[in-house]
Design a protein around this motif. Sequence first.
Motif, PDB file in Angstrom:
ATOM      1  N   PHE A 295       0.837  -1.206   0.000  1.00  9.36           N
ATOM      2  CA  PHE A 295       0.000   0.000   0.000  1.00  9.36           C
ATOM      3  C   PHE A 295       0.867   1.250   0.000  1.00  9.36           C
ATOM      4  O   PHE A 295       0.635   2.180  -0.767  1.00  9.36           O
ATOM      5  CB  PHE A 295      -0.952   0.029   1.204  1.00  9.36           C
ATOM      6  CG  PHE A 295      -1.559   1.384   1.397  1.00  9.36           C
ATOM      7  CD1 PHE A 295      -2.583   1.823   0.569  1.00  9.36           C
ATOM      8  CD2 PHE A 295      -1.082   2.252   2.369  1.00  9.36           C
ATOM      9  CE1 PHE A 295      -3.117   3.097   0.711  1.00  9.36           C
ATOM     10  CE2 PHE A 295      -1.606   3.528   2.519  1.00  9.36           C
ATOM     11  CZ  PHE A 295      -2.635   3.943   1.688  1.00  9.36           C
TER      12      PHE A 295
ATOM     13  N   SER B 198       0.954   3.897  -2.946  1.00 10.91           N
ATOM     14  CA  SER B 198       0.495   5.225  -2.580  1.00 10.91           C
ATOM     15  C   SER B 198       1.554   6.280  -2.911  1.00 10.91           C
ATOM     16  O   SER B 198       1.239   7.351  -3.433  1.00 10.91           O
ATOM     17  CB  SER B 198       0.156   5.257  -1.082  1.00 10.91           C
ATOM     18  OG  SER B 198      -0.278   6.519  -0.701  1.00 10.91           O
TER      19      SER B 198
ATOM     20  N   ARG C 225      -1.548   8.739   5.074  1.00 13.69           N
ATOM     21  CA  ARG C 225      -1.219   7.510   4.348  1.00 13.69           C
ATOM     22  C   ARG C 225      -0.566   6.470   5.267  1.00 13.69           C
ATOM     23  O   ARG C 225       0.220   5.657   4.828  1.00 13.69           O
ATOM     24  CB  ARG C 225      -0.285   7.819   3.186  1.00 13.69           C
ATOM     25  CG  ARG C 225      -0.995   8.468   2.028  1.00 13.69           C
ATOM     26  CD  ARG C 225      -0.058   8.529   0.832  1.00 13.69           C
ATOM     27  NE  ARG C 225      -0.738   8.937  -0.356  1.00 13.69           N
ATOM     28  CZ  ARG C 225      -1.052  10.187  -0.657  1.00 13.69           C
ATOM     29  NH1 ARG C 225      -0.734  11.159   0.161  1.00 13.69           N
ATOM     30  NH2 ARG C 225      -1.667  10.474  -1.774  1.00 13.69           N
TER      31      ARG C 225
ATOM     32  N   ASP D 242      -1.904   3.939   6.589  1.00 13.65           N
ATOM     33  CA  ASP D 242      -2.352   2.654   6.059  1.00 13.65           C
ATOM     34  C   ASP D 242      -3.549   2.919   5.154  1.00 13.65           C
ATOM     35  O   ASP D 242      -3.980   4.065   5.000  1.00 13.65           O
ATOM     36  CB  ASP D 242      -2.684   1.670   7.189  1.00 13.65           C
ATOM     37  CG  ASP D 242      -3.704   2.204   8.179  1.00 13.65           C
ATOM     38  OD1 ASP D 242      -4.600   2.981   7.773  1.00 13.65           O
ATOM     39  OD2 ASP D 242      -3.602   1.857   9.371  1.00 13.65           O
ATOM     40  N   SER D 243      -4.084   1.869   4.567  1.00 11.42           N
ATOM     41  CA  SER D 243      -5.188   2.056   3.615  1.00 11.42           C
ATOM     42  C   SER D 243      -6.436   2.596   4.294  1.00 11.42           C
ATOM     43  O   SER D 243      -7.201   3.351   3.687  1.00 11.42           O
ATOM     44  CB  SER D 243      -5.496   0.744   2.887  1.00 11.42           C
ATOM     45  OG  SER D 243      -5.875  -0.258   3.799  1.00 11.42           O
TER      46      SER D 243
END
Length: 165
Positions: free
Chosen positions: A4, A8, A120, A122-123
């Motif tokens: 991720f 990202s 950002r 984590d998701s």
Amino acid sequence: MMLFKLQSYVKYIVRATNEHDVHSPFVFNFLTQALYQKPKLSKDKTLDILLKSSRYFNIRRARIIGNEGYTAKLVEKHPILGQEAPLDVIYVEHMEKEPLSLVSAEDVHNDSFVLINHIRKDSHAFHAWRTLIEWPQISVSIDFYSCGMIFFRKEQEKQHFTIRI
């Protein structure tokens, strides 16, 4: 989680611009007259954004959620700082709550801004950020990768910016 963060970051790099691609006079002036100005006020990028923004917008009332160290630094720069609503700035260390519960209409005014760290992380945090910037009362949102900033300016058309600092 690593996947991720990598995805990202790549998406951020592809989308991110600087002041030359910003067509909003409000955001352009904020970037050039505040955030891109030297010297840095802190080695911590988010704290630097908070301090420079607070100076630029001449804040008087603030609420810091989740980082007492930032409270001390902000009070050092703005000794007459109050915490009563409506607030000029709200700082949120981690967006762990439901995004829309972070800010109530009574907490802010037209020129208030909210700075959220770790958008950002984590998701889930990034999803919360994306949900928050869709809130109709938010007119301007700026993604700085590690943190995000939102504004409530009624006179401004809704816009989202991804900016390199």
